[in-house]
Design a protein around this motif. Structure first.
Motif, mmCIF file in Angstrom:
data_model
loop_
_atom_site.group_PDB
_atom_site.id
_atom_site.type_symbol
_atom_site.label_atom_id
_atom_site.label_comp_id
_atom_site.label_asym_id
_atom_site.label_seq_id
_atom_site.Cartn_x
_atom_site.Cartn_y
_atom_site.Cartn_z
ATOM 1 N N ARG A 176 25.216 -17.438 -39.797
ATOM 2 C CA ARG A 176 24.200 -17.292 -40.846
ATOM 3 C C ARG A 176 24.493 -16.103 -41.741
ATOM 4 N NH1 ARG A 176 18.630 -18.175 -37.328
ATOM 5 N NH2 ARG A 176 18.847 -20.438 -37.003
ATOM 6 N N ILE A 177 24.915 -14.989 -41.158
ATOM 7 C CA ILE A 177 25.225 -13.791 -41.939
ATOM 8 C C ILE A 177 26.357 -14.074 -42.918
ATOM 9 C CG2 ILE A 177 26.155 -11.447 -41.812
ATOM 10 C CD1 ILE A 177 24.647 -11.153 -39.128
ATOM 11 N N GLN A 178 27.418 -14.723 -42.433
ATOM 12 C CA GLN A 178 28.553 -15.053 -43.313
ATOM 13 C C GLN A 178 28.126 -15.993 -44.438
ATOM 14 O OE1 GLN A 178 31.297 -16.409 -40.121
ATOM 15 N NE2 GLN A 178 32.750 -14.951 -40.993
ATOM 16 N N ARG A 179 27.359 -17.016 -44.098
ATOM 17 C CA ARG A 179 26.911 -17.984 -45.105
ATOM 18 C C ARG A 179 26.037 -17.302 -46.157
ATOM 19 N NH1 ARG A 179 23.700 -21.295 -42.142
ATOM 20 N NH2 ARG A 179 25.556 -22.243 -41.199
ATOM 21 N N ARG A 180 25.212 -16.385 -45.708
ATOM 22 C CA ARG A 180 24.332 -15.671 -46.631
ATOM 23 C C ARG A 180 25.131 -14.804 -47.591
ATOM 24 N NH1 ARG A 180 19.822 -12.840 -43.273
ATOM 25 N NH2 ARG A 180 21.572 -11.494 -42.713
#
Length: 240
Positions: free
Chosen positions: A177-181
């Motif tokens: 999720r952090i990377q996608r964000r």
């Protein structure tokens, strides 16, 4: 038809008004509503005075917490829309500061304790206190870790009912999720949550959740919400 008053008639009216002043314009305290002695100062009320006199129940502060990537921001906004309350998110306050502080892309470098991060903390708590003292139920969202955040949250329990919602998810899901964000939202450059991926599992596991003397609900956000959103709403909204 009444004839206009002129000359001596005007003087008689003026003298009569002087001898018998109207009660509405009297400067003496004669027991009439709205009159007061000359020279008595009018007390200036603070914004919270009226609230203290008319509201008997306290607002609720919903504290939505969890490590980065745990889905707390999405849940905070969903809760706020559902119960009818503002959502105050720490990261969004900092993003607003970055927007106002930089005129050229790339001038601001995020860090764990950068200048704007230090300014965000008192601003965040100041907004919460202002809303709660005005009687506004509020959803507050941040990565609340105990050592840093409890000293600011605890005093708010004097003016509001506290409810803590702690979001949990496994470390791999959080990192995805952090990377996608970061890839989809340029505003994430205001924060320092994208760090060395090899250190992420340890940082995730060592997240020190805030410890408050308040009811707490743990929510798994891996796939939707467990418990369900209606159950979470029932937990935080005492009017339902």
């Amino acid at each position: 038809m009444r004839e206009p008053v002129t000359g001596a008639g005007l003087r008689a009216v003026a003298e009569s008004s002087h001898d018998h002043p109207s009660p509405q314009t009297s400067t003496r305290n004669e027991g009439l509503a709205g009159t007061r002695p000359v020279g008595k100062p009018t007390r200036c009320r603070r914004p919270g005075d009226r609230y203290n006199r008319t509201v008997t129940s306290r607002p609720t502060l919903v504290v939505v917490s969890g490590p980065p990537g745990s889905g707390k921001t999405a849940l905070a906004h969903t809760l706020a829309r559902t119960i009818g309350a503002p959502a105050i998110c720490r990261d969004e306050i900092k993003e607003g500061m970055v927007h106002a502080s930089t005129s050229t892309s790339g001038l601001f470098t995020a860090g764990a304790a950068d200048e704007l991060a230090l300014r965000t903390l008192p601003t965040f708590f100041g907004v919460l206190e202002l809303l709660l003292r005005a009687g506004v139920t509020t959803v507050a969202e941040a990565a609340f870790q105990d050592r840093l955040w409890r000293p600011g949250l605890q005093p708010l329990g004097e003016v509001a009912e506290l409810r803590v919602v702690h979001c949990v998810v496994d470390a791999n899901t959080a990192w995805t999720r952090i990377q996608r964000r970061w890839e989809s939202n340029p505003l994430r450059r205001a924060h320092a949550d994208l760090q060395n991926p090899t250190d992420h599992p340890l940082r995730h596991a060592s997240f020190d959740r805030v410890a408050l003397d308040a009811p707490l609900l743990e929510v798994d956000t891996t796939d939707g919400y467990q418990p369900s959103l209606p159950e979470i709403v029932s937990f935080v909204d005492k009017t339902r």
